[in-house]
Design a protein around this motif. Structure first.
Motif, mmCIF file in Angstrom:
data_model
loop_
_atom_site.group_PDB
_atom_site.id
_atom_site.type_symbol
_atom_site.label_atom_id
_atom_site.label_comp_id
_atom_site.label_asym_id
_atom_site.label_seq_id
_atom_site.Cartn_x
_atom_site.Cartn_y
_atom_site.Cartn_z
ATOM 1 N N THR A 95 12.294 0.813 -1.609
ATOM 2 C CA THR A 95 12.321 0.991 -0.153
ATOM 3 C C THR A 95 11.000 0.217 0.544
ATOM 4 O O THR A 95 11.294 -0.461 1.712
ATOM 5 C CB THR A 95 12.747 2.467 0.508
ATOM 6 N N GLU A 96 10.075 0.786 0.179
ATOM 7 C CA GLU A 96 8.812 0.226 0.696
ATOM 8 C C GLU A 96 8.613 -1.302 0.748
ATOM 9 O O GLU A 96 8.273 -2.036 1.752
ATOM 10 C CB GLU A 96 7.507 0.617 0.160
ATOM 11 N N ARG A 100 8.709 -4.340 3.777
ATOM 12 C CA ARG A 100 7.747 -4.998 3.881
ATOM 13 C C ARG A 100 8.248 -6.525 3.859
ATOM 14 O O ARG A 100 7.714 -7.538 4.707
ATOM 15 C CB ARG A 100 6.682 -5.137 2.551
#
Length: 551
Positions: A95-96, A100
């Motif tokens: 998810t991170e 980004r």
């Protein structure tokens, strides 16, 4: 029009199959779903779509792929398809990276795996993204495109050819249209290759001849039979009528046309006095209808193809074509028509096709937007061209040598011209010279002994016609102007008393001096220069062909 593409990318075969299945189930009516098993395969597909000019609407790529991550795939794809929607497929742990990528790869959305049920977790998001893409999407032209220079005679020849066969095409001027330059670069071609024809399948033809284009767009240029009952030479109104009646009455019929169907009548922008069409129709439309009718009834049509020789061998007529092939037939109908006479003044040859045109009003009308154009001639063709050009041009000037149009033009056209404010008649006038470096810029008009230079965007010439019979006058008898003599003219005029070659009967009404060779339409001596009369003669000729074949 090709359907836009939805590209799904995942290295896991099961996941790829699942997303492919769900996309097809929901979107296959409006989109084409394509799948790729790796990032590199996906980019290869993207490059191929770009080269073939197929639209890419959305890319759905998995993030974790061993050869190339999903973010990188989406980033590189954006270079070729900046408007395509980009969606990253992620697991919870990624998810991170997906967040980004919203900034770094201009990501439009990310979806979590699994997306079951798709009706709630997949389709609503994709529908919103695709609706946004559709609002901004401008479909590329899907037909034939012609790239060239506005003032190139060869570009004009190809425009006239495509228009004559009613092939929808997009004209791209290399000097003013950025799309033309981009498309040329994509095909690895340069300005030296112009004009370039880009076909619907993406194939680019550099500086092609009309015959090469004809072959690629599906026209027939080679005869399929060894022997025909009747061959019609010329695809104008008379020739197409002969083709329709010959085929409909069971004759093995071939029509050969060297340029475009319709002949001189086919270049007319509007024919309003042809029976059965109260609102009028263009010459090209009439020719296209007749062409379609002849083919539907069984006639074979070769075009563009030219006959260069005609001889008689053992009672059969043998035609030689420009490519060296021969066609054998039992009877021939000459409907070669006429061509516009050329204007013999300084500059005409040099600027022909570059602002100076014989006919071609429909082809070049749009390029005359808000410009001054000149027409030389006072016949119906000139009047029809003037009315058509007046829709686009700022002013249309008609030059005639006499005092008025009454002696040479139909009354309905004279009335229309008189009611059109941007058409001006210049009586007692003629062109003395045409001027320009690489295209027409000025015309020199002579009126009552005075010369006047006038700026001009285009000059259209309609100054009478000459028969297209030069190639056959050694075989059959023509009059002093080149028109073909037929029927009683061959036996009543003492100059041709010995020309008729059948000892036991007189020639049929439309028969030339060679039994079994007939003539109809404008190239026949004594013919009336009207579309309806040409159609009538072409139809009549088939009756005489039957009588000849039954002997």
């Amino acid at each position: 029009m090709k359907k836009p593409v939805l590209l799904c990318v995942d290295d896991d075969p099961q996941v790829l199959s699942a997303i492919d299945r769900d996309l097809r189930q929901e979107f296959r009516r409006d989109y084409r779903v394509v799948r790729a098993g790796s990032g590199r395969e996906a980019l290869a597909i993207v490059r191929e779509l770009h080269e073939r000019e197929e639209p890419l609407a959305l890319i759905l790529a998995d993030q974790r792929m061993p050869d190339l991550e999903g973010v990188e795939v989406l980033t590189q794809a954006r270079e070729l398809f900046p408007e395509a929607k980009r969606v990253l497929l992620t697991a919870y742990a990624d998810t991170e990276a997906a967040i980004r990528a919203i900034n770094s790869a201009r990501l439009d959305h990310y979806l979590m795996k699994p997306w079951d049920p798709p009706q709630q977790l997949l389709y609503p998001t994709l529908h919103d993204l695709l609706a946004a893409w559709q609002r901004a999407y401008k479909p590329a032209f899907g037909g034939v495109r012609l790239i060239g220079f506005q003032w190139s005679p060869k570009s004009h020849e190809l425009k006239d050819f495509l228009a004559g066969y009613m092939v929808g095409y997009q004209w791209l001027d290399f000097e003013t249209d950025a799309e033309a330059q981009t498309l040329l670069a994509r095909k690895n071609l340069t300005a030296h290759d112009l004009p370039v024809v880009v076909l619907e399948d993406g194939t680019a033809l550099a500086s092609p001849t009309p015959t090469e284009v004809a072959t690629r767009i599906g026209l027939t240029v080679q005869a399929s039979q060894e022997l025909y009952d009747v061959v019609v030479i010329g695809g104008g109104p008379a020739g197409l009528a002969a083709g329709v009646y010959g085929a409909s009455e069971g004759l093995k019929t071939l029509v050969i046309e060297r340029q475009t169907p319709g002949g001189q009548a086919g270049t007319s922008s509007r024919i309003e006095n042809y029976l059965g069409f109260p609102t009028g129709l263009s010459g090209s439309e009439l020719a296209h209808r007749a062409w379609t009718q002849a083919v539907r009834l069984g006639a074979e049509i070769l075009a563009p193809q030219e006959v260069t020789g005609l001889c008689v061998q053992d009672g059969y007529k043998v035609l030689t074509l420009t490519d060296g092939n021969e066609v054998k037939t039992r009877a021939v109908i000459l409907t070669t028509g006429v061509s516009y006479r050329t204007l013999d003044v300084p500059g005409m040859d040099r600027l022909s096709g570059a602002g100076v045109y014989y006919g071609a009003a429909r082809t070049e009308a749009r390029s005359c937007q808000e410009q001054d154009v000149y027409i030389v001639g006072g016949g119906n063709s000139a009047g029809q061209a003037a009315m058509y050009l007046a829709t686009y041009a700022r002013r249309v000037f008609i030059l005639i040598r006499g005092e008025s149009l009454a002696a040479s033009m139909s009354a309905y056209l004279i009335e229309q011209i008189g009611q059109t404010p941007n058409i001006e008649l210049l009586p007692f006038a003629e062109i003395a010279e045409v001027c320009g470096a690489d295209h027409l810029e000025e015309v020199v008009v002579r009126r009552q002994g005075q010369l006047e230079r006038r700026p001009a965007r285009a000059l259209f010439v309609f100054i009478g016609a000459k028969p297209s019979t030069e190639w056959v006058c050694d075989t059959i008898v023509c009059d002093g102007k080149g028109f073909v003599l037929t029927g009683r003219d061959l036996v009543t005029d003492p100059r041709y008393a010995t020309a008729w070659q059948h000892p036991r009967r007189e020639p049929y009404l439309l028969e030339t001096c060679v039994p079994g060779i007939f003539a109809a339409g404008d190239s026949r001596a004594g013919a009336m220069a009207r579309v309806a009369s040409a159609v009538g003669e072409g139809s009549m000729a088939i009756k005489f062909v039957h009588q000849y074949l039954d002997e």
